[in-house]
Design a protein around this motif. Structure first.
Motif, PDB file in Angstrom:
ATOM      1  N   GLY A  89       5.811   1.223 -10.861  1.00  0.00           N
ATOM      2  CA  GLY A  89       5.103   0.427  -9.856  1.00  0.00           C
ATOM      3  C   GLY A  89       5.955   0.132  -8.640  1.00  0.00           C
ATOM      4  N   PHE A  90       6.538   1.166  -8.035  1.00  0.00           N
ATOM      5  CA  PHE A  90       7.359   1.024  -6.820  1.00  0.00           C
ATOM      6  C   PHE A  90       6.422   0.741  -5.654  1.00  0.00           C
ATOM      7  CE2 PHE A  90       9.703   2.774  -3.183  1.00  0.00           C
ATOM      8  CZ  PHE A  90      10.919   2.139  -3.334  1.00  0.00           C
ATOM      9  N   GLU A  91       6.423  -0.493  -5.146  1.00  0.00           N
ATOM     10  CA  GLU A  91       5.435  -0.937  -4.157  1.00  0.00           C
ATOM     11  C   GLU A  91       5.976  -0.826  -2.740  1.00  0.00           C
ATOM     12  OE1 GLU A  91       4.286  -4.826  -5.281  1.00  0.00           O
ATOM     13  OE2 GLU A  91       3.420  -4.207  -7.201  1.00  0.00           O
ATOM     14  N   ILE A  92       5.170  -0.220  -1.874  1.00  0.00           N
ATOM     15  CA  ILE A  92       5.544  -0.028  -0.476  1.00  0.00           C
ATOM     16  C   ILE A  92       4.334  -0.331   0.390  1.00  0.00           C
ATOM     17  CG2 ILE A  92       6.793   1.493   1.108  1.00  0.00           C
ATOM     18  CD1 ILE A  92       7.080   3.467  -1.213  1.00  0.00           C
ATOM     19  N   THR A  93       4.576  -0.958   1.531  1.00  0.00           N
ATOM     20  CA  THR A  93       3.510  -1.250   2.485  1.00  0.00           C
ATOM     21  C   THR A  93       3.457  -0.143   3.537  1.00  0.00           C
ATOM     22  OG1 THR A  93       3.865  -3.606   2.182  1.00  0.00           O
ATOM     23  CG2 THR A  93       2.628  -2.947   4.131  1.00  0.00           C
ATOM     24  N   PRO A  94       2.294   0.530   3.708  1.00  0.00           N
ATOM     25  CA  PRO A  94       2.163   1.571   4.739  1.00  0.00           C
ATOM     26  C   PRO A  94       2.416   0.985   6.132  1.00  0.00           C
ATOM     27  CG  PRO A  94       0.347   1.664   3.164  1.00  0.00           C
ATOM     28  CD  PRO A  94       1.067   0.382   2.919  1.00  0.00           C
ATOM     29  N   PRO A  95       2.839   1.855   7.101  1.00  0.00           N
ATOM     30  CA  PRO A  95       2.925   3.319   7.016  1.00  0.00           C
ATOM     31  C   PRO A  95       4.102   3.796   6.177  1.00  0.00           C
ATOM     32  CG  PRO A  95       3.704   2.539   9.137  1.00  0.00           C
ATOM     33  CD  PRO A  95       3.146   1.334   8.455  1.00  0.00           C
ATOM     34  N   VAL A  96       3.842   4.853   5.364  1.00  0.00           N
ATOM     35  CA  VAL A  96       4.833   5.394   4.443  1.00  0.00           C
ATOM     36  C   VAL A  96       4.847   6.917   4.583  1.00  0.00           C
ATOM     37  CG1 VAL A  96       5.453   5.680   2.018  1.00  0.00           C
ATOM     38  CG2 VAL A  96       4.554   3.504   2.807  1.00  0.00           C
ATOM     39  N   THR A  97       6.024   7.494   4.509  1.00  0.00           N
ATOM     40  CA  THR A  97       6.166   8.952   4.512  1.00  0.00           C
ATOM     41  C   THR A  97       6.974   9.363   3.291  1.00  0.00           C
ATOM     42  OG1 THR A  97       6.123   9.052   6.932  1.00  0.00           O
ATOM     43  CG2 THR A  97       7.021  10.958   5.771  1.00  0.00           C
ATOM     44  N   LEU A  98       6.422  10.283   2.507  1.00  0.00           N
ATOM     45  CA  LEU A  98       7.111  10.871   1.362  1.00  0.00           C
ATOM     46  C   LEU A  98       7.565  12.268   1.777  1.00  0.00           C
ATOM     47  CD1 LEU A  98       4.591   9.762  -1.404  1.00  0.00           C
ATOM     48  CD2 LEU A  98       6.846   8.799  -0.988  1.00  0.00           C
TER      49      LEU A  98
END
Length: 250
Positions: A89-98
Motif C-alpha cells: 500500500g505505497f500511497e502517492i498523491t498524483p501527479p505521479v510518473t512511474l
C-alpha cells in the motif's frame, strides 16, 4: 438527499494497473479534474513471464510536501532472484510518473486508485496553507471532520463543569447518618447500670483509695452524673452502702 450527498463525498475506489516495457518505459497519472482529489495506493510489482534474467529497476517521480518534484527507486526485480514484490500500500498523491530505468520488462504494477469530490473547506485550507494537493478527503477525511466536533463537545463540558449540586435542605435526604460516638452516649443514657453493678464500682473505688463524696447531697449529685440515677430511694440505699464502706475502711 443527504444520502446522495454522502455517497458523493465518500472516496471511490478503482483498480489501478500499468505495464512498463522497452517500448513504453513511462506511465503518468495526471490530475485533470480540479474538483476531485486523487490518490494512488500501489500494492505489488511483478515481472512478466517473458522478462529477461536481468535487473529491472523502477523509479517513481512525484511531488514532495513543499511542491518540489523528486525521484526515488520503487523496486528492483530479477526473474532468477526476485520476480515480484509486495509494496504494502505505497500511497502517492498524483501527479505521479512511474519509470522503467533498466531492463526491458515487462514490469506489471498494480494497486488502487482513490477518487473523491473536494469539500469547499478543504479547498480553502489548501489555498491558505500549501500549494501541494493533499488527499485529506480520501483516506481519512471523515475522521478529520469529526475532530472539531469532538473538540467543541469537550470544551463545552469543561466550561460547564459537572452538574451543580443542590444546596441547603434539598441537597441530601432528611435522614442523617448516625455518629458512632453519639449513639453510644445515647445508649448509655437510655439504660442505667443495675444497683449491683453500681455497688461493685463503688466498692472497687474504695479499695483503690479513690475519694468518694463525704455528704449525702454531694453523693446524690455524684450518682446522678456518674450513673444517671434519679430514684431517691436508690440514692439513699447507695449512700448507706458507701457509709458502710467508710466504716469498714476505718
Amino acid at each position: 438527499m443527504e444520502d446522495d450527498i454522502s455517497d458523493m463525498n465518500r472516496p471511490q475506489m478503482y483498480l489501478f494497473g500499468c505495464t512498463l516495457k522497452s517500448d513504453k518505459r513511462e506511465y503518468k497519472v495526471d490530475v485533470d479534474d480540479d474538483e476531485t482529489e486523487q490518490q494512488l495506493s500501489l500494492k505489488a510489482a511483478c515481472l512478466g513471464a517473458e522478462a529477461e534474467d536481468k535487473f529491472h529497476m523502477v523509479e517513481v517521480e512525484a511531488l514532495t510536501y513543499d511542491g518540489k518534484a523528486t525521484k526515488v527507486p520503487l523496486v528492483v526485480l530479477k526473474p532468477s532472484v526476485l520476480p515480484s514484490m509486495g509494496l504494502g500500500g505505497f500511497e502517492i498523491t498524483p501527479p505521479v510518473t512511474l519509470r522503467l530505468l533498466s531492463g526491458s520488462g515487462p514490469v506489471h504494477i498494480s494497486g488502487q486508485h482513490f477518487v473523491s469530490v473536494k469539500d469547499s473547506d478543504n479547498e480553502e485550507e489548501e489555498h491558505n496553507t500549501s500549494p501541494v494537493k493533499r488527499p485529506a478527503g480520501l483516506m481519512f477525511g471523515k475522521k478529520v471532520s469529526q475532530g472539531p466536533e469532538i473538540s467543541k463537545k469537550a470544551n463545552k463540558m469543561k466550561q460547564n463543569g459537572p452538574a451543580p449540586k443542590a444546596s441547603g435542605s434539598r441537597a441530601k435526604p432528611q435522614t442523617k447518618t448516625p455518629v458512632p460516638g453519639k449513639d453510644k452516649a445515647q445508649a448509655g443514657q437510655s439504660k442505667s447500670p443495675s444497683l449491683a453493678e453500681i455497688k461493685s464500682k463503688l466498692l472497687t473505688a474504695a479499695k483503690e483509695g479513690r475519694p468518694l463524696p463525704k455528704t449525702e447531697q454531694k453523693f446524690e449529685n455524684f450518682v446522678k452524673s456518674s450513673f444517671k440515677i434519679a430514684d431517691k430511694q436508690v440514692v439513699t440505699d447507695l449512700w448507706g452502702f458507701v457509709k458502710t464502706l467508710k466504716v469498714e475502711k476505718k
